[in-house]
Design a protein around this motif. Structure first.
Motif, short mmCIF file in Angstrom:
data_model
loop_
_atom_site.label_atom_id
_atom_site.label_comp_id
_atom_site.label_asym_id
_atom_site.label_seq_id
_atom_site.Cartn_x
_atom_site.Cartn_y
_atom_site.Cartn_z
N LEU A 97 37.57 36.33 22.87
CA LEU A 97 38.60 35.35 23.22
C LEU A 97 39.97 35.84 22.76
O LEU A 97 40.98 35.64 23.46
N ALA A 98 40.02 36.47 21.60
CA ALA A 98 41.29 37.01 21.11
C ALA A 98 41.82 38.10 22.03
O ALA A 98 43.04 38.23 22.24
N ILE A 99 40.90 38.88 22.62
CA ILE A 99 41.31 39.94 23.55
C ILE A 99 41.79 39.33 24.86
O ILE A 99 42.80 39.75 25.43
N TYR A 100 41.07 38.31 25.35
CA TYR A 100 41.51 37.63 26.56
C TYR A 100 42.90 37.03 26.37
O TYR A 100 43.74 37.07 27.27
N LEU A 101 43.11 36.45 25.20
CA LEU A 101 44.40 35.81 24.92
C LEU A 101 45.53 36.83 24.96
O LEU A 101 46.60 36.57 25.53
N ARG A 102 45.30 38.00 24.39
CA ARG A 102 46.33 39.04 24.41
C ARG A 102 46.67 39.43 25.84
O ARG A 102 47.85 39.58 26.20
N ALA A 103 45.64 39.57 26.67
CA ALA A 103 45.87 39.93 28.07
C ALA A 103 46.61 38.82 28.81
O ALA A 103 47.54 39.07 29.59
N LEU A 104 46.23 37.58 28.57
CA LEU A 104 46.85 36.44 29.23
C LEU A 104 48.31 36.29 28.85
O LEU A 104 49.17 36.00 29.69
N VAL A 105 48.61 36.48 27.55
CA VAL A 105 50.00 36.38 27.10
C VAL A 105 50.85 37.44 27.79
O VAL A 105 51.98 37.17 28.23
N GLY A 106 50.31 38.64 27.91
CA GLY A 106 51.03 39.70 28.60
C GLY A 106 51.28 39.36 30.06
O GLY A 106 52.36 39.62 30.60
N THR A 147 38.97 43.16 33.67
CA THR A 147 39.44 44.55 33.63
C THR A 147 40.50 44.73 32.54
O THR A 147 40.47 45.70 31.78
N ALA A 148 41.42 43.79 32.46
CA ALA A 148 42.47 43.86 31.44
C ALA A 148 41.91 43.77 30.03
O ALA A 148 42.47 44.34 29.09
N ALA A 149 40.78 43.07 29.89
CA ALA A 149 40.17 42.89 28.57
C ALA A 149 39.11 43.95 28.27
O ALA A 149 38.63 44.03 27.13
N GLY A 150 38.72 44.75 29.29
CA GLY A 150 37.73 45.79 29.07
C GLY A 150 36.31 45.29 29.03
O GLY A 150 35.45 45.87 28.36
N LEU A 154 47.39 27.57 31.59
CA LEU A 154 46.39 26.61 31.13
C LEU A 154 45.32 27.28 30.28
O LEU A 154 44.93 26.77 29.22
N LEU A 155 44.83 28.44 30.73
CA LEU A 155 43.79 29.14 29.99
C LEU A 155 44.33 29.68 28.68
O LEU A 155 43.63 29.69 27.66
N THR A 156 45.58 30.13 28.68
CA THR A 156 46.21 30.59 27.43
C THR A 156 46.24 29.47 26.41
O THR A 156 45.90 29.66 25.24
#
Length: 250
Positions: A36-45, A61-64, A91-93
Motif C-alpha cells: 500500500l505504501a508503494i501504491y501511495l507513492r505511485a499515486l502521489v506522483g 506496473t508503476a508499483a512493480g 480518491l484512492l490516494t
C-alpha cells in the motif's frame, strides 16, 4: 470529478460500501500493508502531473506488481475501480492515506545523531508523507544542546518527558547496536509502541510494540547474492553456446 466519484461509489460489484472507518485494518496482511505504501507513492506522483484516473494495469506496473495482486490488495480497503475506467487517483490516494494513518501527521523522534541520523534528520520526504520529526535525541554531551534543522538535540535521559510533551507516535533508532536494546527499553517505558530500527541488532519488545528493522548491510548482501548468481550464469553461457554434439560412428 464529483460526478465521477459518485459514479465510482455507486457502481455495484466494483465499489465496497465500507467506509475507511469501517475497514477492519487488523485483517489486512502485512505484505499488503507494505505494498500500500508503494501504491501511495505511485499515486502521489500521478496526482502531481494531473493524472485523474489510472487503470489497475498501469498502477501495478508503476508499483512493480502484477494487476491481480494489486486488485487483491485494494479489495481489503474497498475497491473503487470501474471496469474500463480504472481508479480515481485522488480518491484512492485519500483511501490509502487514511488506512495507513497518514492523515494524522504523526510525530517522530529520531534517536541517535551519527552520520545516518543526520541524513534522516535532513530528509525532506518525511513531511510530504505524513510524518514530522518532532524531537532529536542523543547522549553525546558535545551534541546535546545544538540545533539540527531548527530542532534542539535533547538528551536521551529525558525520553519520558520528550515522548509525553511531543506526543511521539514513532521512534527511529540509529544508535550503535550495543545500546539499542537499552534505548528501546526506555522508549517502551515512555509509551512508544512503534519503532523503526536501523541498529544492526534484533530488539526484544513486548507484544504490543511493533518494530520494523532496516538492515542496510543485509540488503547489500542479498544484492551481492543475486549479482553473484548472474555472474555465474553468464560464465556458463559461453561454454554452452560453444559446445557441439559429435556423432560417434559404430
Amino acid at each position: 470529478m464529483i460526478a465521477q466519484r459518485d459514479q465510482l461509489n455507486a457502481v455495484g460489484g466494483h465499489a465496497d460500501e465500507r467506509s475507511v472507518a469501517g475497514t477492519d485494518q487488523r485483517s489486512i496482511p502485512e505484505a499488503t500493508v507494505a505494498r500500500l505504501a508503494i501504491y501511495l507513492r505511485a499515486l502521489v506522483g500521478m496526482g502531481k502531473v494531473g493524472v485523474a484516473t489510472v487503470s489497475s494495469g498501469s498502477l501495478a506496473t508503476a508499483a512493480g506488481v502484477n494487476s491481480a495482486k494489486l486488485r487483491k490488495d485494494l479489495s481489503y480497503l474497498g475497491s473503487y475501480g470501474i471496469r474500463g475506467v480504472g481508479y480515481d487517483v485522488s480518491l484512492l490516494t485519500d483511501q490509502i492515506h487514511k488506512t495507513l494513518g497518514l492523515h494524522q501527521n504523526r510525530a517522530v523522534a529520531l534517536i541517535g545523531l551519527g552520520h545516518l541520523g543526520r541524513a534522516l534528520a535532513g530528509y525532506a520526504g518525511f513531511a510530504s508523507r505524513g510524518f514530522r520529526i518532532s524531537a532529536i535525541v542523543d547522549a553525546d554531551p558535545a551534541i546535546v544542546g545544538t540545533r539540527v534543522r531548527g530542532l534542539p538535540v535533547q538528551h536521551v535521559d529525558d525520553l519520558d518527558a520528550i515522548v509525553r510533551t511531543e506526543n511521539i507516535a514513532i521512534a527511529v533508532l540509529t544508535v550503535p547496536a550495543g545500546v539499542a536494546q537499552e534505548v528501546c527499553d526506555r522508549l517502551v517505558v515512555a509509551g512508544v509502541t512503534s519503532i523503526l530500527n536501523f541498529a544492526p541488532t534484533v530488539l526484544a519488545v513486548p507484544a504490543h510494540v511493533d518494530v520494523r528493522k532496516v538492515d542496510l548491510a543485509a540488503e547489500l548482501q542479498i544484492l551481492s547474492f543475486h549479482d553473484n548468481r548472474k555472474s555465474a550464469r553468464a560464465d556458463c553461457e559461453p561454454a554452452r553456446s560453444g559446445s557441439s554434439t559429435m556423432a560417434v560412428g559404430p
